[in-house]
Design an enzyme around this catalytic site. Structure first.
Site, PDB file in Angstrom:
ATOM      1  N   CYS A 110     -41.524 -62.721   6.843  1.00  7.91           N
ATOM      2  CA  CYS A 110     -41.281 -61.745   7.907  1.00  7.91           C
ATOM      3  C   CYS A 110     -40.187 -62.235   8.850  1.00  7.91           C
ATOM      4  CB  CYS A 110     -42.589 -61.407   8.634  1.00  7.91           C
ATOM      5  SG  CYS A 110     -42.443 -59.964   9.699  1.00  7.91           S
TER       6      CYS A 110
ATOM      7  N   HIS B 224     -45.591 -59.209   4.207  1.00  4.32           N
ATOM      8  CA  HIS B 224     -46.619 -60.221   4.431  1.00  4.32           C
ATOM      9  C   HIS B 224     -47.433 -60.429   3.157  1.00  4.32           C
ATOM     10  CE1 HIS B 224     -46.180 -60.895   8.754  1.00  4.32           C
ATOM     11  NE2 HIS B 224     -45.803 -59.634   8.807  1.00  4.32           N
TER      12      HIS B 224
ATOM     13  N   GLU C 138     -49.578 -62.590   2.592  1.00  8.41           N
ATOM     14  CA  GLU C 138     -50.948 -62.961   2.962  1.00  8.41           C
ATOM     15  C   GLU C 138     -51.801 -61.745   3.291  1.00  8.41           C
ATOM     16  OE1 GLU C 138     -48.303 -63.190   4.824  1.00  8.41           O
ATOM     17  OE2 GLU C 138     -48.760 -62.940   6.952  1.00  8.41           O
TER      18      GLU C 138
END
Lengths: 197, 252
Positions: A76, A178, A180
């Site tokens: 990001c 992202h 994650e």
């Protein structure tokens, strides 16, 4: 061991949890020797480019990051800071990727919202990071600034304009989204990074 | 293409889901984490946890819960309910929440929105608005979980909140909430076509057609629902397949 670079940016915890789910040991740190000796380094980031760069310079982390030899993954804001320059706060960045970071400008009110929030598809996947990921699979993003397409582009997403969803050059990898928070697709990408030689 | 988001909402009290129901695949219907994992596996795009715990002491359980959620799910989630201070938000974000939603406290003290967006970024600040259409045909802002009427029109407050730095609007129509007769298309459309930030529609989902309408006719960026998912009236995979057939972009 994966070193997650600690600086004044938000939600580093989620990255660590994601690595934990994959069984990878990690440490959140701003210690130069720990970062330099880690097998992999993740440069996360949620926040504003200008104070983030200022903090990195104060801590000497700017020079450290560009000199790293092991695989480095920017996430990001991390991707944006690895570029030359960001329009956000008129900020000179690390210059690993010779690209510019620009603000999304919608063509009309209500047509495209900014920030770009949600699940969007990635295509033209050209990095080992995307092994096992299909063209047009979905990933989760939240951002108002984007990296233009360039010679280091490793994945593309369309939003207002086509932009670099990922960049890669030598040992430096970066994703605008992202991983994650991107479900199983994101886990595959993180796993590919962890398993890099 | 950016997809429309389907967001199940879980009401939390003292760390447990309210109105929990037994799914075959989970052991403890009251455990928010088990339900969150199930929804994320089914294809939910995000989750919202709304804490309705009354007392301040019990709020500590919320931070512990946020940690467990963040450790166990791989999609974004928002935490809301009674948030009134920058320190509350810092604690929730540090422990793994992706976004927080603010409602009554932000209305009473609008600088809370600018304080939060300056410190944490607009992307993690969701402004929740409970709204009701009155007999004069106008939509007004309600506070305290819908118990307190204000004289402020919803559009005015939403515009002010955007100017202060809100990153998304979570709009709940009290006229529609619990009716299962569909979302409030008019106010959703008004906000969605006027505001430069995403609008999440909430209140009234009863059928899959209601989701088509809120996305196609009202231009919502996301739709939130609770009971139809909790009571298994609509399955998330069925809903997303249906929306895909209706040419609405969704993540499958």
């Amino acid at each position: 061991m994966v070193a997650i670079i600690k600086y004044n940016s938000g939600n580093v915890q989620s990255v660590q949890y994601a690595l934990q789910r994959l069984g990878a040991a990690s440490v959140v740190t701003d210690d130069e020797s720990v970062i330099r000796n880690a097998e992999k380094v993740i440069f996360p980031g949620v926040g504003h480019a200008a104070p983030a760069m200022q903090y990195l310079r104060e801590k000497g982390l700017d020079k450290l990051i560009v000199s790293l030899q092991q695989p480095v993954l920017g996430i990001c804001l991390g991707q944006q800071l690895m570029c030359n320059y960001s329009e956000e706060g008129d900020t000179d960045c690390l210059g690993i990727f010779n690209e510019q970071v620009k603000l999304f400008v919608p063509p009309a009110v209500g047509v495209f919202k900014v920030p770009h929030v949600g699940w969007n598809s990635i295509y033209n996947l050209s990095s080992i990071l995307f092994k096992g990921v299909a063209e047009n699979d979905f990933v989760y993003s939240v951002h108002s600034y984007y990296t233009a397409l360039g010679k280091n582009t490793a994945a593309t997403t369309d939003y207002i304009v086509p932009f670099s969803a990922s960049l890669q050059k030598d040992n430096f990898y970066a994703v605008q989204f992202h991983p994650e928070k991107s479900g199983l697709v994101g886990e595959t990408i993180l796993k590919n990074f962890i398993n890099l030689p | 293409m950016l997809t429309k988001r389907i967001i199940p909402c879980l009401d939390i009290k003292d760390g447990r889901t309210v109105k929990g129901i037994n799914f075959e695949s989970i052991r403890d219907a009251g455990d928010p984490v088990e339900l969150a994992i199930l929804y994320s596996q089914q294809g939910a795009d995000e989750l919202v946890f709304l804490d309705i715990t009354a007392t301040v002491e019990k709020r500590k359980t919320l931070v512990e819960l946020v940690k467990r959620i963040a450790a166990n799910i791989n999609i974004p989630f928002t935490v809301g309910g009674g948030i009134s201070a920058v320190e509350d938000v810092a604690l929730l974000l540090q422990n793994g929440a992706d976004k927080v939603s603010v409602n009554t406290a932000a209305f009473k003290n609008p600088t809370l929105i600018s304080d939060l967006s300056n410190q944490f970024g607009s992307q993690c600040i969701v402004l929740a608005i409970d709204t009701k259409k009155e007999e004069d045909g106008e939509w007004y802002v309600y506070l305290n979980g819908g118990r307190t009427k204000t004289d402020t029109k919803t559009m005015e407050w939403a515009k002010q909140a955007v100017a202060l730095g809100a990153g998304e609007i979570l709009l709940t129509s009290m006229n529609n909430d619990g009716t299962k007769n569909g979302f409030a298309l008019d106010i959703t459309k008004a906000l969605s076509t006027t505001l430069p930030i995403p609008v999440i529609a909430s209140g009234g989902a009863g059928t899959m057609e209601h989701f088509t309408a809120v996305f196609k006719d009202a231009g919502a960026d996301a739709a939130l629902a609770a009971s139809i998912f909790h009571y298994k009236e609509i399955g998330i995979p069925d809903l997303k397949n249906y929306l895909c057939q209706q040419n609405i972009p969704v993540r499958l």
